[in-house]
Design an enzyme around this catalytic site. Structure first.
Site, PDB file in Angstrom:
ATOM      1  N   GLN A 170       0.808  -1.225   0.000  1.00  0.00           N
ATOM      2  CA  GLN A 170       0.000   0.000   0.000  1.00  0.00           C
ATOM      3  C   GLN A 170       0.838   1.270   0.000  1.00  0.00           C
ATOM      4  OE1 GLN A 170      -2.832  -0.642   3.226  1.00  0.00           O
ATOM      5  NE2 GLN A 170      -4.170  -1.859   1.894  1.00  0.00           N
ATOM      6  N   SER A 212     -29.432  39.430   0.915  1.00  0.00           N
ATOM      7  CA  SER A 212     -28.792  40.043  -0.263  1.00  0.00           C
ATOM      8  C   SER A 212     -29.398  41.416  -0.567  1.00  0.00           C
ATOM      9  CB  SER A 212     -28.869  39.114  -1.478  1.00  0.00           C
ATOM     10  OG  SER A 212     -30.204  38.827  -1.761  1.00  0.00           O
ATOM     11  N   GLY A 223     -28.863  18.414  -1.239  1.00  0.00           N
ATOM     12  CA  GLY A 223     -28.997  19.481  -2.215  1.00  0.00           C
ATOM     13  C   GLY A 223     -30.101  20.423  -1.805  1.00  0.00           C
ATOM     14  N   GLY A 239     -19.770  22.643  -0.311  1.00  0.00           N
ATOM     15  CA  GLY A 239     -20.865  22.222  -1.185  1.00  0.00           C
ATOM     16  C   GLY A 239     -20.832  20.738  -1.447  1.00  0.00           C
ATOM     17  N   GLY A 258     -30.665  11.122  -1.818  1.00  0.00           N
ATOM     18  CA  GLY A 258     -29.390  10.860  -2.479  1.00  0.00           C
ATOM     19  C   GLY A 258     -28.257  10.872  -1.465  1.00  0.00           C
ATOM     20  N   ASN A 290     -32.270  16.050  -6.512  1.00  0.00           N
ATOM     21  CA  ASN A 290     -33.110  17.164  -6.964  1.00  0.00           C
ATOM     22  C   ASN A 290     -32.314  18.411  -7.336  1.00  0.00           C
ATOM     23  OD1 ASN A 290     -35.457  18.559  -7.556  1.00  0.00           O
ATOM     24  ND2 ASN A 290     -35.839  19.163  -5.443  1.00  0.00           N
ATOM     25  N   GLU A 340     -29.576  18.732  -8.802  1.00  0.00           N
ATOM     26  CA  GLU A 340     -29.068  18.639 -10.177  1.00  0.00           C
ATOM     27  C   GLU A 340     -30.230  18.576 -11.167  1.00  0.00           C
ATOM     28  OE1 GLU A 340     -25.930  19.248 -10.128  1.00  0.00           O
ATOM     29  OE2 GLU A 340     -25.968  19.035  -7.947  1.00  0.00           O
TER      30      GLU A 340
HETATM   31  C1  LIG Z   1     -19.721  14.739  -3.033  1.00  0.00           C
HETATM   32  C2  LIG Z   1     -20.684  15.407  -3.962  1.00  0.00           C
HETATM   33  N1  LIG Z   1     -21.155  14.736  -5.025  1.00  0.00           N
HETATM   34  C3  LIG Z   1     -22.040  15.326  -5.850  1.00  0.00           C
HETATM   35  C4  LIG Z   1     -22.459  16.602  -5.632  1.00  0.00           C
HETATM   36  C5  LIG Z   1     -23.453  17.264  -6.567  1.00  0.00           C
HETATM   37  N2  LIG Z   1     -24.737  17.397  -5.927  1.00  0.00           N
HETATM   38  C6  LIG Z   1     -25.077  18.475  -5.186  1.00  0.00           C
HETATM   39  S1  LIG Z   1     -26.585  18.419  -4.563  1.00  0.00           S
HETATM   40  C7  LIG Z   1     -26.877  16.913  -5.267  1.00  0.00           C
HETATM   41  C8  LIG Z   1     -28.205  16.229  -5.097  1.00  0.00           C
HETATM   42  C9  LIG Z   1     -28.436  15.783  -3.718  1.00  0.00           C
HETATM   43  O1  LIG Z   1     -29.578  14.963  -3.684  1.00  0.00           O
HETATM   44  P1  LIG Z   1     -30.350  14.718  -2.340  1.00  0.00           P
HETATM   45  O2  LIG Z   1     -29.437  14.447  -1.241  1.00  0.00           O
HETATM   46  O3  LIG Z   1     -31.386  13.696  -2.606  1.00  0.00           O
HETATM   47  O4  LIG Z   1     -31.021  16.112  -2.052  1.00  0.00           O
HETATM   48  P2  LIG Z   1     -32.053  16.884  -2.978  1.00  0.00           P
HETATM   49  O5  LIG Z   1     -31.281  17.800  -3.860  1.00  0.00           O
HETATM   50  O6  LIG Z   1     -32.814  15.858  -3.755  1.00  0.00           O
HETATM   51  O7  LIG Z   1     -32.921  17.626  -2.044  1.00  0.00           O
HETATM   52  C10 LIG Z   1     -25.769  16.470  -5.974  1.00  0.00           C
HETATM   53  C11 LIG Z   1     -25.685  15.186  -6.703  1.00  0.00           C
HETATM   54  C12 LIG Z   1     -21.918  17.271  -4.512  1.00  0.00           C
HETATM   55  N3  LIG Z   1     -22.256  18.518  -4.222  1.00  0.00           N
HETATM   56  N4  LIG Z   1     -21.064  16.642  -3.691  1.00  0.00           N
END
Ligand SMILES: Cc1ncc(C[n+]2csc(CCOP(=O)(O)OP(=O)(O)O)c2C)c(N)n1
Length: 547
Positions: free
Chosen positions: A116, A256, A391, A413, A441, A471, A473
């Site tokens: 490793q 803002s 998200g 983020g 997600g 959501n 995205e």
């Molecule tokens: C590690 C990482 N991977 C991908 C993203 C891109 N991304 C931001 S928000 C999001 C969706 C998150 O989905 P969820 O947790 O179901 O929340 P929702 O937006 O549906 O409310 C993604 C894929 C990110 N910000 N960080």
């Protein structure tokens, strides 16, 4: 079985962790670090052992943000180290003093094809303020002290110390001198001079619509208290920013709108970056004062805004600066605060309809409806913790919920940290409710930490806003490409509550707003880490305009 002889590099390091006041180590085992596991036993430092290295780093991050102590993650070499790194990105953006320790191939085998073997120091370097390798059993304690001191000095940040396994296993010459004294673990503080503090307070008093903006390091409980003390003494709103949505952070309401009218902005440890639209969010007519521990960030502000708009700058740590400014403002007597009240009203503003809003369709909740049921729990205890991640749902949670302690995914983020964050929070505050709001997600990143939470007896409540979608995205696709070109963002109506049950936790699915308060109460009363799988409507997060 032989007992430890107490004289290995591992024993020196374990004793140094104890000397630094480390109360928990977040870890996943591996060949390279087993001597340290053994040595930590003698120091009675518990190991919270997790199911993925990223979770260990997230837990160390949340621990650091909530306690004000360093958070220590201990990983094995090669893939274990690599697995932890993305979590370090979150900690770095949050200005969180995580000390990452990873075992690595022995020094004596570097370059010879060791098990490793990986350039771990180089990998961690861009994610840390300092990334280096221990050199000997005699030095490893002092090297750890250096890691701690760098992590907590100036702008707090992760530090990486690589632990070659032969350093951990070899004997030390002189144990006494190998373990640093307590004074080695303190930060070096750069204060704000009296002259600079007086000048800044005078400028704040002379301005008509001044604002103080602080950065992620000041979003800890202590940081927020220092900001509140300055606001109280100066009559100027002190606004903390730690969201990837920057000035459109829904927890800042209509901020803002008032930011656009400010005539003096004092940035205290708040970098000009994408959260301030690379400087474009600072109104053209306003003057700016920059106080920052990093000269490079002062220079960046000057470049972004133009040297003439940055009317004053000072190199100082955020906490020390807020304290000094508050004490000078206190001495100068009370200040008018009508504008401050206007700023606070803008930040507190939420649509009136939110107090009663419910979902349009049956079988799902509106995100606001979901959050409404959680606020009473967060109000029920002086140490309650809100974790928000995901998200759109993370933003809904930030818009709707407040708590004495809050840990969010932050400026990085990056999604996925909610369950590790909640677990660490519950260890820090075992008596307080810990509510984690996350997306479906996001749930998928660290579901196995329910297993860790069951073992640790850390009964947080995870509330999954399940919209069967990535959501955030999907919303971009709707906006940019149209619904007929939405691709790659659909998820299934998965029973995340049953995942928690499978790991030994508590779980319930909720499909009606009226059922949620009782479900939250049952989850809390279960005494087990819990997951409420709340089916919600798929809405974009709010952006606020009072017009
Ligand atoms: C590690 C990482 N991977 C991908 C993203 C891109 N991304 C931001 S928000 C999001 C969706 C998150 O989905 P969820 O947790 O179901 O929340 P929702 O937006 O549906 O409310 C993604 C894929 C990110 N910000 N960080």
């Amino acid at each position: 079985m032989s007992q430890s002889n107490g004289r290995r590099g591992a024993d020196v390091l374990a004793a140094s962790l104890a000397r630094a006041g480390v109360r928990r180590v977040f870890s996943l085992s591996g060949n390279h670090i087993m001597p340290l596991y053994d040595a930590l036993l003698d120091q009675r430092i518990p190991i919270v052992h997790v199911r993925h290295e990223g979770a260990a780093v997230h837990m160390a991050d949340a621990w650091a943000r909530l306690t004000g102590e360093i958070g220590v993650a201990l990983l094995t070499g090669g893939p274990g180290h690599a697995n932890g790194l993305s979590a370090l990105f979150t900690a770095q953006a949050a200005e969180s003093p995580v000390v990452l320790l990873s075992g690595q191939a022995p020094l004596g085998q570097i370059g010879r094809g060791a098990f490793q073997e990986l350039d771990q120091v180089a990998l961690a370097a861009p994610l840390t303020k300092l990334s280096f390798a221990a050199t000997s059993p005699q030095q490893v304690g002092h090297e750890f002290a250096r890691a701690v001191s760098v992590a907590i000095s100036g702008r707090p940040a992760p530090v990486y110390l690589s632990l070659p396994s032969d350093v951990l296993e070899s004997s030390v010459d002189d144990l006494g001198s190998a373990v640093p004294q307590g004074a080695a673990f303190v930060p070096s503080v750069t204060p704000l001079s009296d002259g600079a503090a007086t000048g800044i307070v005078s400028a704040l008093r002379a301005a008509t619509r001044p604002l103080v903006i602080t950065g992620p390091a000041s979003m800890t409980r202590r940081g927020r208290a220092l900001g509140a003390a300055l606001e109280q003494a100066s009559g100027v709103a002190v606004v903390g920013m730690e969201s990837p949505r920057g000035v459109n952070d829904p927890s800042l309401g209509a901020f803002s709108e008032v930011l656009a009218r400010a005539d003096l902005i004092v940035l205290v440890g708040k970098p000009i970056d994408f959260t301030l639209q690379l400087g474009a969010a600072i109104p053209a007519g306003s003057q700016v004062i920059v106080v920052d521990p990093d000269v490079a960030l002062i220079e960046r502000a000057q470049r972004a805004l133009g040297v003439s708009r940055v009317v004053m700058s000072a190199v100082a740590d955020s906490g020390a600066a807020l304290t000094a400014l508050a004490s000078v403002a206190q001495r100068s007597g009370p200040a008018a605060s009508a504008w401050r009240d206007e700023v606070r009203a803008a930040i507190a503003w939420r649509p009136a309809a939110w107090s009663t809003i419910v979902a349009d369709s049956p079988g799902v909740l509106h995100p606001v409806e979901m959050c409404r049921a959680l606020q009473p729990v967060l109000d029920s205890h002086p140490e309650a913790v809100l974790v928000a991640d995901g998200g759109e749902i993370g933003q809904w949670a930030q818009a709707c919920l407040s708590a004495p302690n809050r840990v969010i995914n932050g400026v990085a983020g990056s999604i996925g940290a909610a369950l590790p964050f909640a677990l660490a929070a519950k260890i820090v505050y075992p008596q307080a409710p810990v509510i984690a709001v996350l997306g479906d997600g996001t749930f998928g990143f660290h579901p196995a930490e329910f297993d860790t939470a069951v073992r640790e007896q850390a009964p947080f409540v995870a509330v999954v806003g399940n919209d069967q979608c990535w959501n955030a995205e999907y919303q971009i696709q709707l906006r940019e490409y149209g619904v007929e070109r939405a691709v790659g963002c659909e998820l299934l109506p998965t029973r995340y509550d049953q995942v928690a049950v499978g790991f030994g936790g508590y779980g319930e699915q909720v499909t009606r707003g009226a059922d949620l308060p009782a479900a939250v109460a049952r989850a809390a009363a279960s005494g087990r880490p819990a997951c409420l799988n709340v089916m919600i409507e798929r809405f974009a997060a709010p952006t606020f305009s009072r017009r």
